[in-house]
Motif scaffolding. Sequence first.
Motif, mmCIF file in Angstrom:
data_model
loop_
_atom_site.group_PDB
_atom_site.id
_atom_site.type_symbol
_atom_site.label_atom_id
_atom_site.label_comp_id
_atom_site.label_asym_id
_atom_site.label_seq_id
_atom_site.Cartn_x
_atom_site.Cartn_y
_atom_site.Cartn_z
ATOM 1 N N ASP A 1 -21.597 1.800 36.386
ATOM 2 C CA ASP A 1 -21.866 1.848 34.941
ATOM 3 C C ASP A 1 -20.635 1.430 34.144
ATOM 4 N N ALA A 2 -19.460 1.886 34.583
ATOM 5 C CA ALA A 2 -18.232 1.570 33.852
ATOM 6 C C ALA A 2 -17.934 0.079 33.889
ATOM 7 N N VAL A 3 -18.081 -0.536 35.050
ATOM 8 C CA VAL A 3 -17.760 -1.963 35.195
ATOM 9 C C VAL A 3 -18.746 -2.826 34.420
ATOM 10 N N PHE A 4 -20.043 -2.538 34.552
ATOM 11 C CA PHE A 4 -21.050 -3.428 33.955
ATOM 12 C C PHE A 4 -21.309 -3.141 32.476
ATOM 13 N N SER A 5 -20.689 -2.104 31.949
ATOM 14 C CA SER A 5 -20.763 -1.886 30.496
ATOM 15 C C SER A 5 -19.496 -2.373 29.802
ATOM 16 N N HIS A 6 -18.529 -2.836 30.605
ATOM 17 C CA HIS A 6 -17.258 -3.293 30.044
ATOM 18 C C HIS A 6 -17.383 -4.740 29.570
ATOM 19 N N PRO A 7 -16.984 -5.027 28.339
ATOM 20 C CA PRO A 7 -17.073 -6.402 27.841
ATOM 21 C C PRO A 7 -15.908 -7.244 28.381
ATOM 22 N N GLY A 8 -16.209 -8.324 29.047
ATOM 23 C CA GLY A 8 -15.153 -9.215 29.515
ATOM 24 C C GLY A 8 -14.374 -8.655 30.689
ATOM 25 N N THR A 9 -13.097 -9.025 30.734
ATOM 26 C CA THR A 9 -12.225 -8.596 31.831
ATOM 27 C C THR A 9 -11.119 -7.697 31.294
ATOM 28 N N GLY A 10 -10.353 -7.124 32.233
ATOM 29 C CA GLY A 10 -9.207 -6.309 31.841
ATOM 30 C C GLY A 10 -9.341 -4.861 32.256
ATOM 31 N N LEU A 11 -8.341 -4.064 31.897
ATOM 32 C CA LEU A 11 -8.263 -2.647 32.267
ATOM 33 C C LEU A 11 -9.284 -1.833 31.486
ATOM 34 N N ILE A 12 -10.023 -0.974 32.190
ATOM 35 C CA ILE A 12 -10.898 -0.005 31.525
ATOM 36 C C ILE A 12 -10.007 1.167 31.116
ATOM 37 N N ASN A 13 -9.948 1.419 29.814
ATOM 38 C CA ASN A 13 -8.915 2.308 29.270
ATOM 39 C C ASN A 13 -9.302 3.784 29.341
ATOM 40 N N ARG A 14 -9.845 4.196 30.475
ATOM 41 C CA ARG A 14 -10.171 5.605 30.698
ATOM 42 C C ARG A 14 -10.354 5.833 32.191
ATOM 43 N N LEU A 15 -10.290 7.088 32.604
ATOM 44 C CA LEU A 15 -10.564 7.432 33.994
ATOM 45 C C LEU A 15 -12.065 7.514 34.213
ATOM 46 N N VAL A 16 -12.502 7.112 35.383
ATOM 47 C CA VAL A 16 -13.911 7.217 35.761
ATOM 48 C C VAL A 16 -13.993 8.160 36.960
ATOM 49 N N GLU A 17 -14.764 9.219 36.814
ATOM 50 C CA GLU A 17 -14.873 10.221 37.878
ATOM 51 C C GLU A 17 -16.134 9.981 38.712
ATOM 52 N N SER A 18 -15.991 10.026 40.027
ATOM 53 C CA SER A 18 -17.129 9.980 40.946
ATOM 54 C C SER A 18 -16.926 11.050 42.006
ATOM 55 N N GLN A 19 -17.852 11.120 42.973
ATOM 56 C CA GLN A 19 -17.704 12.123 44.022
ATOM 57 C C GLN A 19 -16.502 11.856 44.920
ATOM 58 N N PHE A 20 -15.933 10.637 44.820
ATOM 59 C CA PHE A 20 -14.775 10.293 45.646
ATOM 60 C C PHE A 20 -13.454 10.655 44.986
ATOM 61 N N GLY A 21 -13.466 10.847 43.664
ATOM 62 C CA GLY A 21 -12.235 11.157 42.952
ATOM 63 C C GLY A 21 -12.199 10.459 41.610
ATOM 64 N N TYR A 22 -10.980 10.210 41.104
ATOM 65 C CA TYR A 22 -10.801 9.528 39.822
ATOM 66 C C TYR A 22 -10.435 8.066 40.072
ATOM 67 N N HIS A 23 -11.146 7.171 39.357
ATOM 68 C CA HIS A 23 -10.930 5.735 39.507
ATOM 69 C C HIS A 23 -10.227 5.194 38.264
ATOM 70 N N ILE A 24 -9.195 4.378 38.488
ATOM 71 C CA ILE A 24 -8.607 3.553 37.432
ATOM 72 C C ILE A 24 -9.079 2.130 37.735
ATOM 73 N N ILE A 25 -9.781 1.498 36.784
ATOM 74 C CA ILE A 25 -10.508 0.266 37.083
ATOM 75 C C ILE A 25 -10.001 -0.890 36.237
ATOM 76 N N LYS A 26 -9.879 -2.033 36.902
ATOM 77 C CA LYS A 26 -9.557 -3.283 36.212
ATOM 78 C C LYS A 26 -10.628 -4.304 36.573
ATOM 79 N N VAL A 27 -11.362 -4.786 35.565
ATOM 80 C CA VAL A 27 -12.383 -5.813 35.795
ATOM 81 C C VAL A 27 -11.677 -7.159 35.865
ATOM 82 N N THR A 28 -11.771 -7.831 36.993
ATOM 83 C CA THR A 28 -11.045 -9.096 37.188
ATOM 84 C C THR A 28 -11.919 -10.322 36.939
#
Length: 704
Positions: free
Chosen positions: A418-445
């Motif tokens: 949801d975080a990746v496909f709701s992000h406009p364009g490319t670049g760093l998603i400026n928030r933490l994303v929590e899943s059952q695996f832990g906290y993700h810091i995401i950069k859309v390339t």
Amino acid sequence: MALINKIREKSGIAVTIIAVALIFFIVGGDLLGPNSFFLGNDNTTVGEIKGKKVDYREFQERVDAVRRNYEVQIGRAANEMEVSQMREQVWMQYIAELAYEDQYQQLGLKVTDEELVDMVQGDHISPAILQAFTDPTTGTFNKDGVVEYLRNLKNLGPEQQASWVQFEEGLKLDRTRQKFENLIRNSVYVTKAEAEREYQAVTAKSVIDFLYVPYYSVPDSTVKVTDNMLSDYLKKHSKQYRGMDTRTVQYVTFPIVPSKEDSASLYEQIKSLAKELATTPNDSSFARSNSDIQLPLYMSYANMSDQLKEAVKTFVPGGVFGPFREGNTYFIYKYGGTKTDTVYTARASHILIRFDNPSDSAKEESRKRAESILQQIRGGASFEAMAMASSDDQGSAQRGGDLGYFQNNGQMVKPFEDAVFSHPGTGLINRLVESQFGYHIIKVTEAKSNTLYRIATIGKTIVPSQATRDEVYSKASQFALESKTAEDFQENAKKNSLYVSTANKILESATNVNAIADGREIVRWAFSPRTSLNKVSDVFETEEQYVVAVVTGKTDKKDVKVNDFRTEITEKVRNQLKAAQIIEKLKNATGELEAISTSYGPGAVVEKDVEINLLTGMLKGAGFDPQAVGKAIGLKAGEKIGPFEGENGVFIIRSKSVEPAPEIADYTQYKNQLFYNKAGSVPYLINEAIQENADIVDNRAKFY
């Protein structure tokens, strides 16, 4: 007239000689090969187990049955490696039947018909049945499917019916062996004395100082090792050096690589294909039938090579583009425009910070760590460098966090997707994303896209022509022809600038010769009775190269010689001689270890305050030496021992203190640990003991 009569008289003999010669030419390999009846060998015995011979034809029939079942399951022909594994599986079945059977009979172990029914369709289903009748998409076992299959079994072909009978026999064999192992496992026990000894070994400690003179500190040139010494050592330690039938082979390779002419010829061919691709009415069918590499007609960026991603930006609908070269393949593309897909594709990188457990405190600690990393990236730190240094996803961390391409169809966990496909364009998603695996810091390339490109692709790989193959084969043949002896082999290799590789101590069952994956024919040749030491081979063809080999060494399990283990034995004897020199120099030394070290000179090392117990086996600075550790543990505080010969050098050890294990009332923990270790090793130990007792002779390498 007399001459004509003589010719007529002899013509029958001549025809007979020619006929015999033709027969030997056609089947000479079978008649005079290593398993030939004419040479007195038993050509139908694959092996012998517990005095019972395993016939080749029966063995091969079983392998063929296993192969048919396997190929039906996977929907393709089995490759050579898979067939080799099947032969091993069938061989182990024979061992189970012939070597274990006496044990089963003596103990009265068997599987009844009622028990077999229960295993196949009852309340205690065999794992093999579960695997065979479980829906791979849902993971659900279908017992009704088993019943239906058995009901229709009589309507199936003879081969399938025979395969099922063999499958059930395998189930019975596995269950009987399971009973046997459980019976032995249930006889395992651990005494209180054993548990107490284990506790002492783990808990009791000693602190020691020691002087250590490593063997490597004495130059090898100062010690003379003779063949008589090596022979004497081998006789005294014969049980440690068991013989094996091996061959050492040296070889040179002649790679079959495409020539410039091959490349030019293919280039002209693909230019001709490009003209036809431009005008053909059905470009997709034309591309599919003329391409060595099949690519989908509609491609997203995720399907494209890096070169095509850049090139497609310049494509015009209806145009043919290329050729583009990637490795040894030329590509041409006919571009047919774009369309939109129902799913989106994107590419992203991430840094994962796991939490050890879902408790609030653990999650809070991980969140703070993730926030700190995100803050550093916001401040200009490299995302890729932070991923490599900090991410708990080791797979992607090595790639700077890169996860490659993925689609919004459940390939990723939902919060991440949801975080990746709701992000406009490319670049760093400026928030933490929590899943059952832990906290993700995401950069859309690469930004999400549902664009599909219609591209009819023809890929033609450069392969060596027959002329090229013939030229390389000619060179290899000439080398083999001129290399009659091992000396010729080495001289010709040097003259032709060929690298000589060595494969040491190859087993008769080997399929590889170093990196040559399909080297079975080389191994068979090396072990043939007709291949003598220093004999040079004819030309072998393996993968994309020709090989010429020479046997430079052989060992015989029935006749162990010093040369079979020369390197290992020489080191042992040399160390013994060095130990005698060192001990002679230290034997009258007195005083503190530092003073003894100074008196000895260069090479002596002193280690102080080293803590040890019986389980370590290690000594700081001296490495693994259980004998030295055992001697040290046996010392009382203040006692000294040495000089004595250790694994890697000579020791003098002084015990400084001994800390005995505290008295405890309950040894259950140690008793249970010992029990689990013993019980866990039961299957392995049973198999080793029964195989050793079965006098197994394995001749499979002579047939495959």
